[in-house]
Design a protein around this motif. Sequence first.
Motif, mmCIF file in Angstrom:
data_model
loop_
_atom_site.group_PDB
_atom_site.id
_atom_site.type_symbol
_atom_site.label_atom_id
_atom_site.label_comp_id
_atom_site.label_asym_id
_atom_site.label_seq_id
_atom_site.Cartn_x
_atom_site.Cartn_y
_atom_site.Cartn_z
ATOM 1 N N ALA A 55 23.956 19.703 37.733
ATOM 2 C CA ALA A 55 23.864 21.245 37.521
ATOM 3 C C ALA A 55 23.018 21.808 38.536
ATOM 4 N N VAL A 56 23.418 22.994 39.106
ATOM 5 C CA VAL A 56 22.726 23.673 39.953
ATOM 6 C C VAL A 56 21.972 24.862 39.324
ATOM 7 N N GLY A 57 20.815 25.027 39.255
ATOM 8 C CA GLY A 57 20.145 26.243 38.826
ATOM 9 C C GLY A 57 18.983 26.774 39.520
ATOM 10 N N THR A 58 18.035 27.533 38.979
ATOM 11 C CA THR A 58 16.941 28.168 39.520
ATOM 12 C C THR A 58 15.611 28.041 38.580
ATOM 13 N N ALA A 59 14.646 27.838 39.082
ATOM 14 C CA ALA A 59 13.629 27.759 38.426
ATOM 15 C C ALA A 59 12.266 28.379 38.791
ATOM 16 N N GLY A 60 11.454 29.161 37.794
ATOM 17 C CA GLY A 60 10.188 29.975 38.362
ATOM 18 C C GLY A 60 9.220 29.987 37.318
ATOM 19 N N GLY A 61 8.068 30.146 37.666
ATOM 20 C CA GLY A 61 6.865 30.456 36.526
ATOM 21 C C GLY A 61 6.996 29.374 35.285
ATOM 22 N N ALA A 62 5.974 29.805 34.444
ATOM 23 C CA ALA A 62 5.455 28.754 33.382
ATOM 24 C C ALA A 62 7.074 28.302 32.673
ATOM 25 N N GLU A 106 17.017 37.817 27.734
ATOM 26 C CA GLU A 106 16.472 38.741 28.599
ATOM 27 C C GLU A 106 17.114 38.646 29.860
ATOM 28 N N PRO A 107 16.873 39.676 30.758
ATOM 29 C CA PRO A 107 17.942 40.014 31.870
ATOM 30 C C PRO A 107 17.678 38.870 33.040
ATOM 31 N N GLY A 108 16.599 38.279 33.228
ATOM 32 C CA GLY A 108 16.396 37.432 33.971
ATOM 33 C C GLY A 108 15.514 38.044 35.189
ATOM 34 N N PRO A 109 14.947 36.917 36.261
ATOM 35 C CA PRO A 109 14.177 37.514 37.015
ATOM 36 C C PRO A 109 14.925 38.046 38.234
ATOM 37 N N GLU A 110 14.455 38.795 39.114
ATOM 38 C CA GLU A 110 15.052 39.388 40.556
ATOM 39 C C GLU A 110 14.809 38.298 41.409
ATOM 40 N N LEU A 111 15.990 37.983 41.917
ATOM 41 C CA LEU A 111 15.993 36.947 43.260
ATOM 42 C C LEU A 111 15.915 38.087 44.398
ATOM 43 N N ASP A 112 15.168 37.384 45.522
ATOM 44 C CA ASP A 112 15.088 38.094 46.759
ATOM 45 C C ASP A 112 16.184 37.439 47.777
ATOM 46 N N THR A 113 16.630 38.155 48.785
ATOM 47 C CA THR A 113 17.652 37.872 49.543
ATOM 48 C C THR A 113 17.490 36.467 50.042
ATOM 49 N N ARG A 114 16.334 35.931 50.518
ATOM 50 C CA ARG A 114 16.058 34.510 50.891
ATOM 51 C C ARG A 114 16.300 33.472 49.470
ATOM 52 N N GLU A 115 15.989 33.950 48.378
ATOM 53 C CA GLU A 115 16.233 32.874 47.233
ATOM 54 C C GLU A 115 17.529 32.942 47.111
ATOM 55 N N TRP A 116 18.309 33.825 47.194
ATOM 56 C CA TRP A 116 19.920 33.866 46.719
ATOM 57 C C TRP A 116 20.466 32.886 47.838
ATOM 58 N N ALA A 118 19.075 30.416 49.508
ATOM 59 C CA ALA A 118 18.717 29.045 49.379
ATOM 60 C C ALA A 118 19.323 28.697 48.083
ATOM 61 N N PHE A 119 19.795 29.431 47.095
ATOM 62 C CA PHE A 119 20.800 28.806 46.244
ATOM 63 C C PHE A 119 22.105 28.601 46.959
ATOM 64 N N VAL A 120 22.667 29.606 47.319
ATOM 65 C CA VAL A 120 23.973 29.294 48.237
ATOM 66 C C VAL A 120 24.083 28.214 48.829
ATOM 67 N N ASP A 121 23.030 27.922 49.628
ATOM 68 C CA ASP A 121 22.896 26.730 50.459
ATOM 69 C C ASP A 121 22.613 25.531 49.463
ATOM 70 N N ALA A 122 22.141 25.414 48.459
ATOM 71 C CA ALA A 122 21.919 24.043 47.542
ATOM 72 C C ALA A 122 23.560 24.031 47.024
ATOM 73 N N VAL A 123 24.253 24.815 46.795
ATOM 74 C CA VAL A 123 25.552 24.776 46.248
ATOM 75 C C VAL A 123 26.408 24.248 47.379
#
Lengths: 302, 302
Positions: A55-62, A106-116, A118-123
């Motif tokens: 599973a590829v996902g994102t994680a941030g904060g508490a 909840e709508p979810g956290p905003e990703l910035d260009t760099r984070e998106w 990085a996500f594409v790179d992971a996939v």
Amino acid sequence: MILTVTPNCALDVTYTVDALRPDTVHRVREIRRRAGGKGINVARVLHAVGARTLAVGTAGGAAGDEFTRELRKADLPGELVPIAGETRRTTTVLSTTDNAVTLFNEPGPELDTREWAAFVDAVRGLVGSADVLVCSGSLPPGAPVDGYAELLGLADGIPTVLDTSGEALRAGLAGRPSVVKPNAEELFEATGLAEPIEAAANLCGAGVGAVLVSLGPEGLLACTESGVWQAKPSAPLSGNSTGAGDAAVAGIALELARGGCWPDVVRRAVALSCAAVLGPLAGDVDLDHYLRELPAVRVQRP
Amino acid sequence: MILTVTPNCALDVTYTVDALRPDTVHRVREIRRRAGGKGINVARVLHAVGARTLAVGTAGGAAGDEFTRELRKADLPGELVPIAGETRRTTTVLSTTDNAVTLFNEPGPELDTREWAAFVDAVRGLVGSADVLVCSGSLPPGAPVDGYAELLGLADGIPTVLDTSGEALRAGLAGRPSVVKPNAEELFEATGLAEPIEAAANLCGAGVGAVLVSLGPEGLLACTESGVWQAKPSAPLSGNSTGAGDAAVAGIALELARGGCWPDVVRRAVALSCAAVLGPLAGDVDLDHYLRELPAVRVQRP
């Protein structure tokens, strides 16, 4: 290995209350937390039936820390891209007196260009060792609206499944997914056509290989290049339908990975979907029911 | 300085949704988080009207970290006892179409004996510089059932206010609070007597100085050693009644600190309570309305 991609994953919190009554105060009797999001649920079902998945996902904060811990605790292989925002929560309220299931997303956290990126790179780094690519759920704020087209474009010749809705679905079609799995409402929203077979044909015309429409208790309708099938559960079920669609996607991905024909794809999808209705939380399946239901699903030309 | 004590404080999360409909999926339009719990709300109101206050609470886990950050951000002086468990959350769902306010309260983390002793020690160390001691809200799992009697016993000659319910209220009476502030339902639950003045007299007989019963839109009924008063808002109000009781407690504590007579106590409590109904979240008060309402509250012998 089946690669599931969840750009907007979530910490799923389930509250049990005696009875949900708007405009009153409720004492929460039981709290359960787990890593969630549609693609995480798909991976959980695949893991439960012994299929290799990542599973590829994102994680941030508490909430992201808790999400990560819960994913590890469930023994689910995952690659999590760190983000600055806080992982969203979904809260499911189970009302024990009437079995009502009420969700707050909840709508979810905003990703910035760099984070998106990085996500594409992971996939990109993982899709080479995958047999099937599954893209599930909403896109987070900040992701490009055609984010799924970009992710699906990374799959080099392997089957792909897209399970999303609204603008993310419409723009994702440019990635020419092998299968999309809308429910009836999402299909109508994407095409403006009320008749499911006509609406599905419309999506196929837009470059989709096959459209598998989940119809709740009525099972699944598959519109493919080799014809139309309907698969129905052997008997009506009552339980928690949250996650039944994700279990259907897991079944679709499983059969695509083994090169199954469409009747086999819809049969497995419906059997896993039924098994999920009997599971206590989204992503749980009743394995005994799955194995009993698999030969019993009624597959026919409509 | 008014010392507020909140053994079971909470991270208050407020979700705004279009309309709360049980058994459906809701998209959360807005999320607000703040440090909460009844005594924290009391301190917030006191802080808003410029009174010196200090809030004693507990904090643990990721929610506790967020609670601590939010308390600092609100500029509320606080002494937080670290605990191993995770600070509970309360989720308030505001439904914008019909203004329904639906609450989900987690029970809270279990305190062990050492943690409860550390909490009592924190109060003991601060109560010497306090003019009033306010004890608010539920006791957390693991705290002794007569926990409030123990805390109230630390107050050496200063006025004390107890605002809790059920067993925590009944067992807390042994601490001989100067004032208890149940609502009508809590008063009935504590005494089994349906008539408020009779029920209040029953509590006074159990060692309470005065019983101030909050009656929602009907204001406040005070049963004291020098007689009975009723205080009513000057006009009906519509708004968010969550936290109105905490604002009343803040008003009570303010007048007790300055040695006000009972009619002044109930007048200020009702004025702050009305101002809280107009505040957007629990602990917020409309200061203009407070100052307008203060001379307008109708105080009379019932």
